[in-house]
Design a protein around this motif. Structure first.
Motif, mmCIF file in Angstrom:
data_model
loop_
_atom_site.group_PDB
_atom_site.id
_atom_site.type_symbol
_atom_site.label_atom_id
_atom_site.label_comp_id
_atom_site.label_asym_id
_atom_site.label_seq_id
_atom_site.Cartn_x
_atom_site.Cartn_y
_atom_site.Cartn_z
ATOM 1 N N TRP A 301 2.388 6.952 6.006
ATOM 2 C CA TRP A 301 3.479 7.463 6.842
ATOM 3 C C TRP A 301 2.949 7.734 8.232
ATOM 4 O O TRP A 301 1.751 7.986 8.423
ATOM 5 C CB TRP A 301 4.013 8.809 6.323
ATOM 6 C CG TRP A 301 4.387 8.870 4.888
ATOM 7 C CD1 TRP A 301 5.602 8.603 4.350
ATOM 8 C CD2 TRP A 301 3.561 9.255 3.790
ATOM 9 N NE1 TRP A 301 5.595 8.796 3.001
ATOM 10 C CE2 TRP A 301 4.349 9.202 2.624
ATOM 11 C CE3 TRP A 301 2.218 9.632 3.664
ATOM 12 C CZ2 TRP A 301 3.855 9.511 1.361
ATOM 13 C CZ3 TRP A 301 1.733 9.948 2.418
ATOM 14 C CH2 TRP A 301 2.541 9.877 1.288
ATOM 15 N N ALA A 354 13.890 7.857 8.257
ATOM 16 C CA ALA A 354 12.773 7.109 7.678
ATOM 17 C C ALA A 354 12.984 5.622 7.927
ATOM 18 O O ALA A 354 13.877 5.007 7.338
ATOM 19 C CB ALA A 354 12.654 7.390 6.187
ATOM 20 N N TYR A 367 6.137 3.943 6.347
ATOM 21 C CA TYR A 367 7.314 4.640 6.844
ATOM 22 C C TYR A 367 7.021 5.321 8.171
ATOM 23 O O TYR A 367 6.018 6.025 8.315
ATOM 24 C CB TYR A 367 7.796 5.694 5.835
ATOM 25 C CG TYR A 367 8.437 5.093 4.611
ATOM 26 C CD1 TYR A 367 9.745 4.621 4.653
ATOM 27 C CD2 TYR A 367 7.732 4.981 3.418
ATOM 28 C CE1 TYR A 367 10.334 4.061 3.534
ATOM 29 C CE2 TYR A 367 8.313 4.428 2.291
ATOM 30 C CZ TYR A 367 9.621 3.977 2.361
ATOM 31 O OH TYR A 367 10.192 3.418 1.244
ATOM 32 N N LEU A 369 8.440 8.189 10.135
ATOM 33 C CA LEU A 369 9.297 9.344 9.898
ATOM 34 C C LEU A 369 9.566 10.016 11.244
ATOM 35 O O LEU A 369 8.677 10.656 11.815
ATOM 36 C CB LEU A 369 8.642 10.314 8.919
ATOM 37 C CG LEU A 369 8.295 9.695 7.554
ATOM 38 C CD1 LEU A 369 7.591 10.717 6.668
ATOM 39 C CD2 LEU A 369 9.544 9.169 6.878
#
Length: 456
Positions: A301, A354, A367, A369
């Motif tokens: 992420w 996301a 991802y 975010l």
């Protein structure tokens, strides 16, 4: 809707062409084309030998010609063409229509100049389980040439489609009545025309899956068991796919899994089985074809936009592990936890987006975010309704967030069970909370409406 007619051969006084020019200039939607020479009106025995159409980007020349209702070989005159133009106009498929015609010893030719209507919306068929979608589209198009799956926002074309559907039911001995609804979008604009069948009862016998793997199939069949015996509707099946079928795959990393539209198959009319209103019951098996696609593993992420809460604090709320199948169901739950953390600190309008970045070759997903924190909100007005002054004072004293304090969006969930203990136990209380964030003042008003249902 404006329909303009022209006849290139009418013998007119010299003053009339100027009048015609004025009328045409007042209508930007239509243009009249003149062609040929000869008498103003075709001979009484003139036969139609050609129908053309120009100007449409949505329909073919053949479709417009067929919709005009003019058969080749028919005896025609000026009034025949006017009626045909009106018939095209009544469908709602065109903003403007004009025509020109010419004739010779061989017969008469007519050309319609049309301008397509501005807005078309999809037609949906909710429960016509006796026909496939392709069969419906084909049968309707054969009899309504201007129907290609979409309908204009006004005009008679939706009624024509309804008439054809009704005829199909009658031809197949189905005792139903066709109804349709013009369904609006949230903004009020027409979004679709939805057709359904009344006076029949259709129940789901079972749901069958194709394309499902050994791991997912038992889960899908267990979820589908709850549909057995329920009344069929496409809306029900669409919701089942969205909330049960696809999450089963998203939970296991099949993030691009898809499911084809439900395909119902009539088993037989169960003549001995009646519904509550004693109408004949039709049973269907529903086929759902699933395409799992690639199984993605989580690569990582990247957080951005979080200025007031450290990344490590947010990261601690994510339960998925790098290298394991990406679980978007879990990720959605975790991001709701992130929102709650922000809400507990007064950031009641925080959103987290996301954005998935797929590497199909490697079978991984990363991802991005993106946090939009918004402003800090403070406690505004607190109201209690439906209880007397003594109870109101007791509950107000128990509420810990004072006016002007930073508002904690998680506190209400904690307060409601405590408040119930302060109310008379001989009454069953129901509470309806209303929480309103006021952007102008950056405050949150809380309004609790209490209702005494009945003595215990």
């Amino acid at each position: 809707m404006k329909i303009l007619f022209s006849n290139a051969y009418r013998r007119l006084p010299t003053i009339l062409p100027a009048l015609c020019f004025s009328l045409l200039c007042s209508s930007a939607a239509a243009q009249v084309q003149h062609s040929g020479t000869g008498r103003a009106i075709p001979p009484a025995d003139s036969k139609l030998i050609e129908v053309k159409a120009t100007g449409s980007r949505r329909f073919t020349q053949e479709q417009v010609a067929a919709a005009s209702g003019l058969p080749l070989g028919a005896t025609v005159d000026d009034e025949t063409f006017r009626k045909a133009a009106r018939q095209l106009g009544e469908t709602g498929a065109f903003n403007a229509i004009s025509f020109t015609f010419s004739y010779s010893s061989a017969g008469t030719k007519v050309t319609f100049q049309v301008t397509d209507a501005d807005k078309f919306v999809p037609a949906h068929f909710a429960d016509f389980v006796w026909f496939s979608d392709q069969e419906l589209l084909q049968k309707i198009h054969e009899r309504v040439p201007l129907f290609r799956g979409e309908l204009p926002s006004s005009g008679r074309l939706p009624d024509q489609v309804s008439d054809i559907l009704q005829a199909m039911l009658v031809e197949n001995g189905i005792p139903g009545h066709v109804e349709y609804l013009r369904t609006p979008a949230p903004g009020g604009q027409l979004s679709s025309v939805d057709y359904s069948v009344s006076n029949v009862t259709i129940r789901i016998r079972r749901v069958e899956f194709s394309g499902a793997g050994e791991t997912e199939l038992p889960l899908l069949e267990a979820a589908a068991g709850k549909l057995s015996g329920r009344e069929y509707s496409r809306t029900l099946l669409t919701s089942f796919v969205e909330h049960s079928v696809l999450p089963t795959y998203h939970d296991g990393g099949y993030l691009k899994a898809s499911c084809a539209p439900p395909q119902p198959k009539v088993i037989k009319p169960a003549a001995t089985e009646a519904s509550d209103d004693r109408r004949e019951v039709t049973l269907v098996d529903v086929a759902l074809a699933v395409t799992p696609g690639i199984q993605y593993k989580l690569l990582g992420w990247n957080w951005s936009g979080n200025k007031n809460i450290p990344t490590n604090d947010l990261q601690a709320l994510l339960h998925a592990k790098i290298g394991q199948p990406a679980n978007t169901v879990q990720l959605e739950d975790d991001l709701r936890g992130v929102q709650q953390l922000y809400g507990s600190r007064g950031y009641v309008t925080t959103t987290i987006k996301a954005d998935a970045e797929y590497d199909d070759a490697a079978g991984t997903v990363t991802y991005q975010l993106v946090v939009t924190e918004g402003a800090v909100y403070h406690m505004g007005e607190l109201e209690f309704r439906g209880i007397d002054n003594n109870l109101t004072a007791r509950l107000r004293a128990a509420w810990k967030i004072r006016q002007g304090d930073v508002y904690d969006a998680t506190y209400l969930k904690e307060f409601l069970p405590l408040a119930r203990k302060l109310l008379p136990v001989t009454i069953d209380w129901e509470v309806d909370p209303h929480v309103t964030a006021i952007a102008r003042d950056k405050t949150v008003d809380v309004d609790l409406q209490y209702t005494a249902k009945a003595p215990q």
